[in-house]
Design an enzyme around this catalytic site. Structure first.
Site, PDB file in Angstrom:
ATOM      1  N   SER A  56      -0.126   4.893   4.533  1.00 11.27           N
ATOM      2  CA  SER A  56      -0.830   3.915   5.373  1.00 11.27           C
ATOM      3  C   SER A  56       0.010   3.486   6.570  1.00 11.27           C
ATOM      4  O   SER A  56      -0.452   2.707   7.400  1.00 11.27           O
ATOM      5  CB  SER A  56      -1.206   2.685   4.542  1.00 11.27           C
ATOM      6  OG  SER A  56      -0.040   1.988   4.124  1.00 11.27           O
ATOM      7  N   ARG A  57       1.222   4.001   6.693  1.00 14.92           N
ATOM      8  CA  ARG A  57       2.097   3.640   7.818  1.00 14.92           C
ATOM      9  C   ARG A  57       1.906   4.545   9.032  1.00 14.92           C
ATOM     10  O   ARG A  57       2.551   4.372  10.051  1.00 14.92           O
ATOM     11  CB  ARG A  57       3.567   3.711   7.403  1.00 14.92           C
ATOM     12  CG  ARG A  57       3.920   3.073   6.072  1.00 14.92           C
ATOM     13  CD  ARG A  57       3.517   1.613   5.949  1.00 14.92           C
ATOM     14  NE  ARG A  57       4.210   0.997   4.820  1.00 14.92           N
ATOM     15  CZ  ARG A  57       3.665   0.758   3.636  1.00 14.92           C
ATOM     16  NH1 ARG A  57       2.393   1.087   3.413  1.00 14.92           N
ATOM     17  NH2 ARG A  57       4.377   0.197   2.676  1.00 14.92           N
ATOM     18  N   ALA A  99       0.841  -1.196   0.000  1.00 19.25           N
ATOM     19  CA  ALA A  99       0.000   0.000   0.000  1.00 19.25           C
ATOM     20  C   ALA A  99       0.877   1.247   0.000  1.00 19.25           C
ATOM     21  O   ALA A  99       2.085   1.172   0.252  1.00 19.25           O
ATOM     22  CB  ALA A  99      -0.897  -0.004   1.232  1.00 19.25           C
ATOM     23  N   CYS A 100       0.285   2.399  -0.263  1.00 19.77           N
ATOM     24  CA  CYS A 100       1.054   3.646  -0.274  1.00 19.77           C
ATOM     25  C   CYS A 100       1.608   3.917   1.127  1.00 19.77           C
ATOM     26  O   CYS A 100       1.058   3.477   2.136  1.00 19.77           O
ATOM     27  CB  CYS A 100       0.207   4.801  -0.776  1.00 19.77           C
ATOM     28  SG  CYS A 100      -0.680   5.720   0.483  1.00 19.77           S
ATOM     29  N   LEU A 101       2.712   4.641   1.179  1.00 17.15           N
ATOM     30  CA  LEU A 101       3.428   4.836   2.437  1.00 17.15           C
ATOM     31  C   LEU A 101       2.631   5.616   3.477  1.00 17.15           C
ATOM     32  O   LEU A 101       2.927   5.546   4.668  1.00 17.15           O
ATOM     33  CB  LEU A 101       4.762   5.535   2.171  1.00 17.15           C
ATOM     34  CG  LEU A 101       5.774   4.739   1.340  1.00 17.15           C
ATOM     35  CD1 LEU A 101       7.073   5.522   1.204  1.00 17.15           C
ATOM     36  CD2 LEU A 101       6.038   3.365   1.945  1.00 17.15           C
TER      37      LEU A 101
END
Length: 292
Positions: free
Chosen positions: A190-191, A186-188
């Site tokens: 989401s961290r 997923a795109c960063l």
């Protein structure tokens, strides 16, 4: 990743499933595909390339701070292998304060920006539609970005045909796509826990940490950003190795800017930060959450 006992649905064949998918985009004449390089968008791009005339498909990748640098080369190579034109753009999601503040519907603002830009590009270049790689399983998860896709008329052939994530991989393997067993990515953004502001500097920390882990051969990795703490998630089968290499990993992640490095004993779990949305009696915190 083993594909044993994975089918493409009761009474269906891979060829029949692919025909269903191709029929969804065939009458559009041409398509601009939102292409991240993940297994879903790779299958969507391959389906569009099979269904539409040569030269009528454009793959577009948004290369910004939320995208791992190593992914771009792989995306370019895949599009080239299909003979599809590939365009790299920067949609600048972080310029939208609604997105940067990281609310629970952050993905809506991201996809609104992305799909608006792609929709405008499709109109300017004469493409019949914008296609993405959303699948059936995405409809059952918390995905506010799907609302933006519906609002902007994005065509999601995998979702429309009811193709699950497992089927995506089965069909990709059937077609011989090299990405069929690629780990989910997923795109960063989401961290980050909801409510924690997203900045280019924080994204760079995460990108550096995850690129390091990938360079070490870890397949499924997330570096969750909890302020000064990096909460590392790896696949359950990689936990023992990560613990054994904890000194090297800690040194690298601390050099990336984290003060503390933790290893999540539960291992990788897709959308783990969404737990704050469903925990009884709890609301997403805007400060550092309890780790575990």
């Amino acid at each position: 990743m083993s594909m044993e006992n994975v089918s493409v649905g009761p009474g269906k064949t891979p060829e029949g499933r692919l025909e269903e998918l191709e029929a969804i985009v065939a009458d559009r004449g041409s398509a601009l595909v939102a292409f991240s390089g993940g297994v879903d968008s790779c299958l969507a791009l391959a389906v569009a390339a099979r269904a539409l005339p040569e030269g009528s498909v454009l793959a577009v990748t948004s290369n910004n701070e939320t995208y791992l640098p190593s992914e771009l080369g792989q995306a370019e190579e895949f599009a080239r292998s299909l003979g599809v034109e590939h365009l790299v753009v920067n949609t600048r999601e972080l310029d939208d304060p609604n997105y940067a503040k990281n609310p629970t519907n952050r993905c809506y603002f991201c996809k609104s920006t992305l799909y608006s830009d792609l929709h405008r590009m499709a109109l300017e270049r004469g493409y019949g539609c914008v296609v993405d790689g959303a699948n059936k399983d995405d409809e059952g998860d918390y995905r506010p970005g799907r609302k933006a896709a519906r609002e902007l008329g994005v065509v999601s052939p995998l979702s429309v045909a009811g193709v699950s994530k497992a089927e995506v991989r089965a069909l990709a393997k059937h077609l011989g796509l090299p990405t069929w067993d690629k780990p989910a990515l997923a795109c960063l953004s989401s961290r980050f826990p909801y409510g924690q502001e997203i900045t280019p500097e924080k994204l760079a920390q995460v990108a550096r940490a995850e690129e390091f882990m990938r360079s070490k051969g870890y397949r499924q990795v997330r570096v969750r950003h909890h302020g000064e703490i990096a909460r590392l998630e790896v696949g359950p089968d990689e936990l023992e190795r990560a613990f054994a290499e904890r000194e090297e990993i800690s040194a690298e992640l601390e050099d990336a800017g984290f003060l503390y490095v933790t290893l999540d004993l539960a291992g990788y779990k897709s959308g783990s930060l969404n737990a704050a949305l469903t925990r009884p009696g709890k609301k997403p915190k805007k400060t550092l959450p309890v780790l575990g």
